[in-house]
Write an enzyme that holds these catalytic residues in place. Structure first.
Site, PDB file in Angstrom:
ATOM      1  N   LYS A   1       4.784  -9.602  -1.240  1.00  0.00           N
ATOM      2  CA  LYS A   1       4.069 -10.084   0.300  1.00  0.00           C
ATOM      3  C   LYS A   1       4.229 -11.692   0.395  1.00  0.00           C
ATOM      4  CE  LYS A   1       0.360  -8.337   2.001  1.00  0.00           C
ATOM      5  NZ  LYS A   1      -1.018  -8.172   2.019  1.00  0.00           N
TER       6      LYS A   1
ATOM      7  N   VAL B   1      -7.345  -6.349   0.662  1.00  0.00           N
ATOM      8  CA  VAL B   1      -6.846  -5.633  -0.529  1.00  0.00           C
ATOM      9  C   VAL B   1      -6.231  -6.440  -1.300  1.00  0.00           C
ATOM     10  CG1 VAL B   1      -5.573  -3.543  -0.924  1.00  0.00           C
ATOM     11  CG2 VAL B   1      -6.648  -3.892   1.399  1.00  0.00           C
TER      12      VAL B   1
ATOM     13  N   TYR C   1     -11.712 -19.467  11.507  1.00  0.00           N
ATOM     14  CA  TYR C   1     -11.678 -18.888  10.041  1.00  0.00           C
ATOM     15  C   TYR C   1     -12.901 -18.117   9.840  1.00  0.00           C
ATOM     16  CZ  TYR C   1     -10.730 -19.528   4.896  1.00  0.00           C
ATOM     17  OH  TYR C   1     -10.531 -19.163   3.741  1.00  0.00           O
TER      18      TYR C   1
ATOM     19  N   TYR D   1      -2.071  -9.864  16.134  1.00  0.00           N
ATOM     20  CA  TYR D   1      -2.055  -8.795  14.910  1.00  0.00           C
ATOM     21  C   TYR D   1      -3.358  -7.741  15.317  1.00  0.00           C
ATOM     22  CZ  TYR D   1      -2.322  -6.262  10.647  1.00  0.00           C
ATOM     23  OH  TYR D   1      -2.675  -5.468   9.441  1.00  0.00           O
TER      24      TYR D   1
ATOM     25  N   LYS E   1      -3.532  -3.784  16.265  1.00  0.00           N
ATOM     26  CA  LYS E   1      -4.223  -2.776  15.621  1.00  0.00           C
ATOM     27  C   LYS E   1      -5.431  -2.152  16.495  1.00  0.00           C
ATOM     28  CE  LYS E   1      -1.848  -2.716  11.633  1.00  0.00           C
ATOM     29  NZ  LYS E   1      -1.293  -1.351  11.239  1.00  0.00           N
TER      30      LYS E   1
ATOM     31  N   ILE F   1       0.836  -1.250  -0.153  1.00  0.00           N
ATOM     32  CA  ILE F   1      -0.069  -0.060  -0.078  1.00  0.00           C
ATOM     33  C   ILE F   1       0.915   1.446  -0.137  1.00  0.00           C
ATOM     34  CG2 ILE F   1      -1.809   1.233   1.185  1.00  0.00           C
ATOM     35  CD1 ILE F   1      -2.819  -1.509   2.277  1.00  0.00           C
TER      36      ILE F   1
ATOM     37  N   SER G   1      -6.790  -2.167  10.821  1.00  0.00           N
ATOM     38  CA  SER G   1      -7.228  -3.486  10.080  1.00  0.00           C
ATOM     39  C   SER G   1      -8.671  -4.028  10.474  1.00  0.00           C
ATOM     40  CB  SER G   1      -6.210  -4.561  10.445  1.00  0.00           C
ATOM     41  OG  SER G   1      -6.308  -5.787   9.756  1.00  0.00           O
TER      42      SER G   1
ATOM     43  N   ASP H   1      11.354   2.792   5.125  1.00  0.00           N
ATOM     44  CA  ASP H   1      11.080   1.335   5.154  1.00  0.00           C
ATOM     45  C   ASP H   1      12.224   0.591   5.505  1.00  0.00           C
ATOM     46  OD1 ASP H   1       8.827  -0.431   3.282  1.00  0.00           O
ATOM     47  OD2 ASP H   1      10.423  -1.366   3.970  1.00  0.00           O
TER      48      ASP H   1
ATOM     49  N   ARG I   1     -15.803 -12.552   1.503  1.00  0.00           N
ATOM     50  CA  ARG I   1     -15.086 -11.494   2.099  1.00  0.00           C
ATOM     51  C   ARG I   1     -15.328 -10.210   1.443  1.00  0.00           C
ATOM     52  NH1 ARG I   1     -13.659 -15.073   5.015  1.00  0.00           N
ATOM     53  NH2 ARG I   1     -11.660 -15.813   5.700  1.00  0.00           N
TER      54      ARG I   1
ATOM     55  N   GLU J   1       2.048   3.329   7.355  1.00  0.00           N
ATOM     56  CA  GLU J   1       1.853   1.825   6.779  1.00  0.00           C
ATOM     57  C   GLU J   1       2.473   0.741   7.328  1.00  0.00           C
ATOM     58  OE1 GLU J   1      -0.988   1.330   4.848  1.00  0.00           O
ATOM     59  OE2 GLU J   1      -1.259   3.588   4.599  1.00  0.00           O
TER      60      GLU J   1
END
Length: 336
Positions: free
Chosen positions: A199, A191, A292, A161, A165, A22, A139, A43, A230, A98
């Site tokens: 990634k 995304v 899930y 994670y 966030k 992103i 997220s 980065d 999704r 990001e």
């Protein structure tokens, strides 16, 4: 497409995680639409360092920035000396944050909190000192198994994670009360789009299915994939949300999705149409039942109202726009 009419001449914009998916798309948006702005990318870039699950610690890749003409800084947001240098030697007008440990399967809770939460607080302090508006990546993982549609305020993270966030969001809310800058957290849903290839295994299933099909392999889906849904969002709409968040009607936490859930079966069917293939799907048992998400769908009503955001890409549009890049990456990176 240009999403704001602001004159950004001589404005300085910091993009952390700018060699990632992103972040790099944001960098090129500004370069193409606001060439008079000064873009600084920070980065950590990838090295051989891995997490305990075997995945790379950083996904930043120089190839995502080929053609970028702004300043590039290699560094870790956990480095206090680096942050002090940014504070003292630059004057930022906007910060797009990001950078993160974004691997949802990472087990290093200490590193996750240190990187995603503590370093973010340090960046918030810089933003306040510079009077720079802060736009950061939250997220949809904050919702965990919450029922659809996912609404801000109904969070139940199921991994560290998502928890990290949510901590960022809670921290942001406190800073919103006591600072004059705009602070906007964007909860990205699923995304997909150009510059996600590096990634690796965490790239979208749109890219992964695309490469399976291009390799002539039958697409492998979980059983009942037509019922696993999704909110998939094309990168162009994510960029739109970020740009419109530069001057929100109100600071806050906002969902960034399409507001429409689509199935994994839809992905394969649309890809096969675009790639002109008729491969037979193979269905395998889903080993993640019980852990899930079977349905995500962003409530984007407040995003529309406060940011002026309006998604422009249905899945059919996004895959159609993306398919040539899927082919290019397959030819240049996968087959080489």
């Amino acid at each position: 497409m240009r999403y704001i009419n602001d004159d950004l001449k001589d404005k300085t914009i910091l993009i952390t995680g700018g060699a990632g998916f992103i972040g790099s798309n944001l960098a090129f948006y500004f370069q193409n639409n606001h060439p008079e702005a000064n873009i600084i990318i920070l980065d950590s870039f990838r090295s051989g360092k891995t997490l305990s699950n075997g995945n790379l610690k950083s996904f930043g890749h120089f190839k995502n920035l080929i053609g970028f003409r702004g300043e590039v800084i290699s560094g870790d947001i956990n480095d206090k000396d680096l942050l002090l240098n940014l504070e003292l030697n630059y004057k930022f007008d906007y910060i797009f944050h990001e950078a993160a440990i974004s691997d949802t399967t990472a087990l290093e809770q200490d590193l996750m909190i240190k990187t995603n939460v503590n370093a973010y607080k340090d960046l918030l302090e810089i933003a306040i000192k510079h009077n720079a508006n802060m736009i950061y990546a939250s997220s949809a993982a904050t919702y965990g198994n919450a029922l659809s549609p996912q609404i801000v305020g109904r969070e139940s993270p199921q991994n560290v994670y998502g928890f990290s966030k949510l901590c960022m969001d809670n921290l942001s809310k406190e800073y919103m009360k006591k600072s004059n800058i705009a602070i906007v957290g964007l909860r990205y849903f699923n995304v997909y789009g150009p510059r996600e290839y590096f990634k690796n295994t965490t790239a979208s299933m749109i890219l992964q299915f695309g490469h399976q099909i291009l390799a002539g392999k039958n697409p492998r889906l979980f059983e009942n994939s037509d019922k696993i849904l999704r909110d998939f969002i094309y990168i162009e709409d994510v960029i739109q949300a970020n740009i419109k968040a530069m001057h929100p009607k109100e600071s806050g936490i906002y969902n960034v999705g399409t507001g429409r859930a689509r199935s994994f079966q839809d992905i394969v069917d649309i890809l096969q149409k675009e790639l002109d293939t008729t491969l037979k799907c193979e269905y395998i048992k889903n080993p993640f039942i019980g852990s899930y998400q079977f349905h995500t769908e962003a409530d984007i009503s407040s995003t529309k109202e406060k940011l002026g955001y309006e998604p422009g890409f249905e899945m059919e549009d996004g895959i159609k726009a993306y398919v040539d890049e899927i082919k290019r990456v397959y030819a240049q990176e996968v087959k080489k």
